[in-house]
Design a protein around this motif. Structure first.
Motif, PDB file in Angstrom:
ATOM      1  N   SER A  53      27.526  65.580 -67.338  1.00  0.00           N
ATOM      2  CA  SER A  53      26.886  64.548 -68.150  1.00  0.00           C
ATOM      3  C   SER A  53      27.879  64.112 -69.219  1.00  0.00           C
ATOM      4  CB  SER A  53      25.593  65.077 -68.778  1.00  0.00           C
ATOM      5  OG  SER A  53      24.963  64.090 -69.551  1.00  0.00           O
ATOM      6  N   ILE A  54      28.721  63.137 -68.896  1.00  0.00           N
ATOM      7  CA  ILE A  54      29.786  62.761 -69.817  1.00  0.00           C
ATOM      8  C   ILE A  54      29.297  61.852 -70.938  1.00  0.00           C
ATOM      9  CG2 ILE A  54      31.556  63.033 -68.067  1.00  0.00           C
ATOM     10  CD1 ILE A  54      31.640  60.048 -67.774  1.00  0.00           C
TER      11      ILE A  54
ATOM     12  N   GLY B 252      41.561  63.046 -64.482  1.00  0.00           N
ATOM     13  CA  GLY B 252      42.914  63.383 -64.077  1.00  0.00           C
ATOM     14  C   GLY B 252      42.985  63.972 -62.686  1.00  0.00           C
ATOM     15  N   PRO B 253      44.199  64.180 -62.163  1.00  0.00           N
ATOM     16  CA  PRO B 253      44.366  64.782 -60.830  1.00  0.00           C
ATOM     17  C   PRO B 253      43.738  66.164 -60.710  1.00  0.00           C
ATOM     18  CG  PRO B 253      46.419  63.804 -61.600  1.00  0.00           C
ATOM     19  CD  PRO B 253      45.481  63.796 -62.770  1.00  0.00           C
ATOM     20  N   ASP B 254      43.627  66.878 -61.822  1.00  0.00           N
ATOM     21  CA  ASP B 254      43.002  68.203 -61.797  1.00  0.00           C
ATOM     22  C   ASP B 254      41.493  68.137 -61.969  1.00  0.00           C
ATOM     23  OD1 ASP B 254      42.973  67.369 -64.404  1.00  0.00           O
ATOM     24  OD2 ASP B 254      43.990  69.137 -65.231  1.00  0.00           O
ATOM     25  N   GLY B 255      40.931  66.925 -62.036  1.00  0.00           N
ATOM     26  CA  GLY B 255      39.493  66.764 -62.163  1.00  0.00           C
ATOM     27  C   GLY B 255      38.975  66.795 -63.589  1.00  0.00           C
ATOM     28  N   LYS B 256      39.860  67.029 -64.568  1.00  0.00           N
ATOM     29  CA  LYS B 256      39.409  67.092 -65.955  1.00  0.00           C
ATOM     30  C   LYS B 256      39.091  65.697 -66.476  1.00  0.00           C
ATOM     31  CE  LYS B 256      41.715  71.415 -67.193  1.00  0.00           C
ATOM     32  NZ  LYS B 256      42.687  72.089 -68.088  1.00  0.00           N
TER      33      LYS B 256
ATOM     34  N   ASN C   4      41.111  62.398 -78.310  1.00  0.00           N
ATOM     35  CA  ASN C   4      40.778  62.631 -76.911  1.00  0.00           C
ATOM     36  C   ASN C   4      40.025  63.942 -76.822  1.00  0.00           C
ATOM     37  OD1 ASN C   4      42.040  60.312 -75.878  1.00  0.00           O
ATOM     38  ND2 ASN C   4      44.024  61.337 -75.803  1.00  0.00           N
ATOM     39  N   LYS C   5      38.902  63.918 -76.116  1.00  0.00           N
ATOM     40  CA  LYS C   5      38.085  65.131 -76.034  1.00  0.00           C
ATOM     41  C   LYS C   5      37.792  65.458 -74.582  1.00  0.00           C
ATOM     42  CE  LYS C   5      33.907  64.985 -77.826  1.00  0.00           C
ATOM     43  NZ  LYS C   5      32.826  65.043 -78.823  1.00  0.00           N
ATOM     44  N   LEU C   6      37.916  66.745 -74.239  1.00  0.00           N
ATOM     45  CA  LEU C   6      37.641  67.215 -72.889  1.00  0.00           C
ATOM     46  C   LEU C   6      36.132  67.253 -72.683  1.00  0.00           C
ATOM     47  CD1 LEU C   6      39.075  68.254 -70.344  1.00  0.00           C
ATOM     48  CD2 LEU C   6      38.973  70.553 -71.319  1.00  0.00           C
ATOM     49  N   LEU C   7      35.650  66.584 -71.629  1.00  0.00           N
ATOM     50  CA  LEU C   7      34.218  66.450 -71.397  1.00  0.00           C
ATOM     51  C   LEU C   7      33.710  67.285 -70.230  1.00  0.00           C
ATOM     52  CD1 LEU C   7      33.900  62.568 -71.790  1.00  0.00           C
ATOM     53  CD2 LEU C   7      33.805  64.328 -73.567  1.00  0.00           C
ATOM     54  N   GLY C   8      34.597  67.760 -69.376  1.00  0.00           N
ATOM     55  CA  GLY C   8      34.187  68.536 -68.210  1.00  0.00           C
ATOM     56  C   GLY C   8      35.260  68.459 -67.143  1.00  0.00           C
ATOM     57  N   GLN C   9      34.996  69.082 -66.002  1.00  0.00           N
ATOM     58  CA  GLN C   9      35.968  69.078 -64.914  1.00  0.00           C
ATOM     59  C   GLN C   9      35.246  69.003 -63.580  1.00  0.00           C
ATOM     60  OE1 GLN C   9      38.717  72.372 -64.885  1.00  0.00           O
ATOM     61  NE2 GLN C   9      39.996  71.488 -63.282  1.00  0.00           N
ATOM     62  N   VAL C  10      35.666  68.045 -62.753  1.00  0.00           N
ATOM     63  CA  VAL C  10      35.138  67.930 -61.399  1.00  0.00           C
ATOM     64  C   VAL C  10      35.761  69.026 -60.540  1.00  0.00           C
ATOM     65  CG1 VAL C  10      34.899  66.426 -59.385  1.00  0.00           C
ATOM     66  CG2 VAL C  10      34.916  65.443 -61.693  1.00  0.00           C
ATOM     67  N   VAL C  11      34.948  69.706 -59.753  1.00  0.00           N
ATOM     68  CA  VAL C  11      35.457  70.766 -58.879  1.00  0.00           C
ATOM     69  C   VAL C  11      35.231  70.363 -57.425  1.00  0.00           C
ATOM     70  CG1 VAL C  11      34.971  72.524 -60.603  1.00  0.00           C
ATOM     71  CG2 VAL C  11      33.294  72.063 -58.814  1.00  0.00           C
TER      72      VAL C  11
ATOM     73  N   THR D 295      35.335  76.747 -78.095  1.00  0.00           N
ATOM     74  CA  THR D 295      36.778  76.604 -77.887  1.00  0.00           C
ATOM     75  C   THR D 295      37.189  75.187 -77.488  1.00  0.00           C
ATOM     76  OG1 THR D 295      36.652  77.228 -75.549  1.00  0.00           O
ATOM     77  CG2 THR D 295      36.885  79.003 -77.163  1.00  0.00           C
ATOM     78  N   GLY D 296      36.241  74.409 -76.962  1.00  0.00           N
ATOM     79  CA  GLY D 296      36.585  73.075 -76.491  1.00  0.00           C
ATOM     80  C   GLY D 296      37.333  73.077 -75.178  1.00  0.00           C
ATOM     81  N   GLU D 297      37.414  74.222 -74.505  1.00  0.00           N
ATOM     82  CA  GLU D 297      38.126  74.337 -73.236  1.00  0.00           C
ATOM     83  C   GLU D 297      37.136  74.465 -72.080  1.00  0.00           C
ATOM     84  OE1 GLU D 297      41.358  74.003 -72.927  1.00  0.00           O
ATOM     85  OE2 GLU D 297      41.630  73.806 -75.092  1.00  0.00           O
ATOM     86  N   ILE D 298      37.636  74.219 -70.860  1.00  0.00           N
ATOM     87  CA  ILE D 298      36.799  74.320 -69.674  1.00  0.00           C
ATOM     88  C   ILE D 298      36.306  75.755 -69.503  1.00  0.00           C
ATOM     89  CG2 ILE D 298      36.777  74.165 -67.158  1.00  0.00           C
ATOM     90  CD1 ILE D 298      36.665  71.484 -68.516  1.00  0.00           C
ATOM     91  N   GLU D 299      35.032  75.905 -69.209  1.00  0.00           N
ATOM     92  CA  GLU D 299      34.439  77.220 -68.984  1.00  0.00           C
ATOM     93  C   GLU D 299      34.082  77.329 -67.501  1.00  0.00           C
ATOM     94  OE1 GLU D 299      31.503  80.126 -71.447  1.00  0.00           O
ATOM     95  OE2 GLU D 299      30.832  78.054 -71.182  1.00  0.00           O
ATOM     96  N   LYS D 300      34.902  78.081 -66.759  1.00  0.00           N
ATOM     97  CA  LYS D 300      34.686  78.219 -65.326  1.00  0.00           C
ATOM     98  C   LYS D 300      33.506  79.134 -65.064  1.00  0.00           C
ATOM     99  CE  LYS D 300      39.542  77.413 -64.151  1.00  0.00           C
ATOM    100  NZ  LYS D 300      40.737  77.912 -63.429  1.00  0.00           N
TER     101      LYS D 300
END
Length: 433
Positions: free
Chosen positions: A157-158, A323-327, A337-344, A145-150
């Motif tokens: 590893s970006i 970003g502010p949301d950690g993405k 632009n490609k989503l690489l991960g999210q800092v939690v 999906t290319g979306e964040i998987e919680k």
């Protein structure tokens, strides 16, 4: 006298401990994310010489208070002050500051640790790590999906091989925009027609240009669009088109008659043995054209009116941002632009209950609350991540110097208790002489 001497000794000990804490605070005044300590005292216990008594109406005597002698001082607590430190701008995209409550989650190989110090960097394997090599943890991206998987946190590893490039994408949609002047003499087939081009990408990211012509037909509101040669980026002809369509306009509005043909499908290109674009037709939307007065001007735009199906060449990573949301968003040379991960972040019921383990790290204790292994979005409780900024130490130097003065005076006063008690004992011994 012995009691007072031992009280003075206890006073020396606790004030020395407090001075140690103050010294550590001042030493770490410029340590990113450092949380200052604070010492509080409490009396040890008291020896009761006489208990309290109440009023006695029979004897007419009033009540008396207890008589007690204190036996020294003890350390009640050494607290960690979890107030937020000030922001220090660095403009380094990997420097992060938690706005509000929460801690970064890192893994040092022995388990999860937590920190407010957001000075991160990239290691040779492409992982985001702390200066000591602990891996920053977060959520990954679903490959489908290319979306964040919680889920359970994993190392970010970006610069993994899959993230270093952006795959090409075939162009599937193109739309034409512009105006046709029905009085334009060049529209006459005898005059060659009005030429224009369409550029597109095949499935491997190679760019091609299709040459088309716009010509008038028998009526004033019908115009033919014919596909000509298709050339590669070097200008070599790779195919010759055979497709054409007639677009009709409403004479009252000057807009394309939607009941007629409104798109051109470029298919069946002759001689296209090495032309991968042949796998699927290229749809050209004609509905945006107009038949108003003015000059004839036709141009093509890749994708539909929302940009879908534009296609692109292969690209390499040119940078990233958090970003502010950690993405973490990767930027590529092909404009993608490609989503690489999210800092939690991790939050605890009692963050002051965390235990310091060095290197700006904390670990959970039985009084801090547990980490669930998943973490949370930095914006979930109204906070955010601030990139290009570090959190400074929360040590207040004016407060620390004031505490240093009072601690020094307290230490001096307790030392006087010992010397005075010693002199009194000396006088007692001298009575025998």
């Amino acid at each position: 006298m012995m009691r007072s001497m031992y009280s003075g000794i206890s006073g020396l000990r606790v004030h020395q401990t407090k001075m140690d804490v103050i010294g550590n605070n001042i030493a770490n005044v410029n340590t990113a994310g450092f949380k200052a300590g604070r010492v509080t005292f409490s009396e040890v216990f008291n020896q009761t010489l006489q208990g309290a008594s109440g009023a006695n109406e029979a004897t007419g005597r009033g009540g008396t208070n207890p008589m007690q002698v204190g036996l020294g001082v003890n350390i009640a607590s050494i607290d960690t002050l979890m107030t937020e430190g000030a922001a220090q701008r660095t403009d380094n995209p990997l420097d992060l500051k938690v706005e509000g409550e929460g801690f970064f989650v890192v893994d040092d190989g022995s388990g999860y640790k937590f920190t407010r110090a957001g000075a991160f960097r990239i290691d040779s394997s492409g992982n985001i790590v702390s200066p000591e090599g602990q891996k920053l943890m977060g959520w990954g991206v679903n490959n489908n999906t290319g979306e964040i998987e919680k889920g359970v946190v994993e190392s970010l590893s970006i610069l993994s091989p899959a993230n270093l490039y952006s795959e090409p994408e075939k162009t599937t949609n193109v739309y034409l925009e512009g105006n046709i002047d029905r009085n334009d003499t060049q529209l006459d087939p005898l005059n060659g027609g009005v030429p224009f081009t369409i550029s597109f990408y095949d499935s491997l990211g190679y760019r091609y240009t299709a040459e088309l012509k716009l010509t008038s037909t028998a009526g004033d509101t019908d115009f033919a669009i014919t596909v000509g040669a298709v050339k590669d980026s070097k200008g070599e002809t790779k195919a010759v088109g055979t497709d054409s369509v007639t677009v009709s306009f409403n004479p009252a509005t000057g807009k394309v008659n939607l009941t007629g043909d409104t798109q051109l499908n470029i298919t069946g290109l002759n001689g296209a043995t090495d032309f991968s674009e042949m796998a699927e037709p290229l749809t050209v939307d004609l509905s945006q054209l107009t038949l108003f007065s003015g000059k004839t001007s036709i141009q093509s735009v890749r994708g539909d009116t929302s940009g879908f199906g534009a296609g692109r060449e292969a690209g390499t990573m040119s940078g990233f941002s958090i970003g502010p949301d950690g993405k973490i968003q990767g930027r590529y040379t092909n404009g993608e632009n490609k989503l690489l991960g999210q800092v939690v972040i991790a939050q605890f019921r009692n963050p002051a209950g965390l235990q310091k383990v060095g290197n700006n790290l904390f670990q959970v204790t039985t009084n801090s609350g547990d980490f669930d292994g998943i973490g949370m979005d930095p914006t979930a409780t109204g906070g955010a991540l601030n990139a290009g900024v570090l959190e400074m130490s929360n040590v207040d130097l004016s407060r620390e110097f004031t505490e240093m003065i009072t601690t020094q005076r307290g230490f001096q006063a307790n030392s006087r208790i010992i010397t005075s008690s010693d002199e009194m004992l000396q006088e007692l011994v001298n009575l025998k002489r």
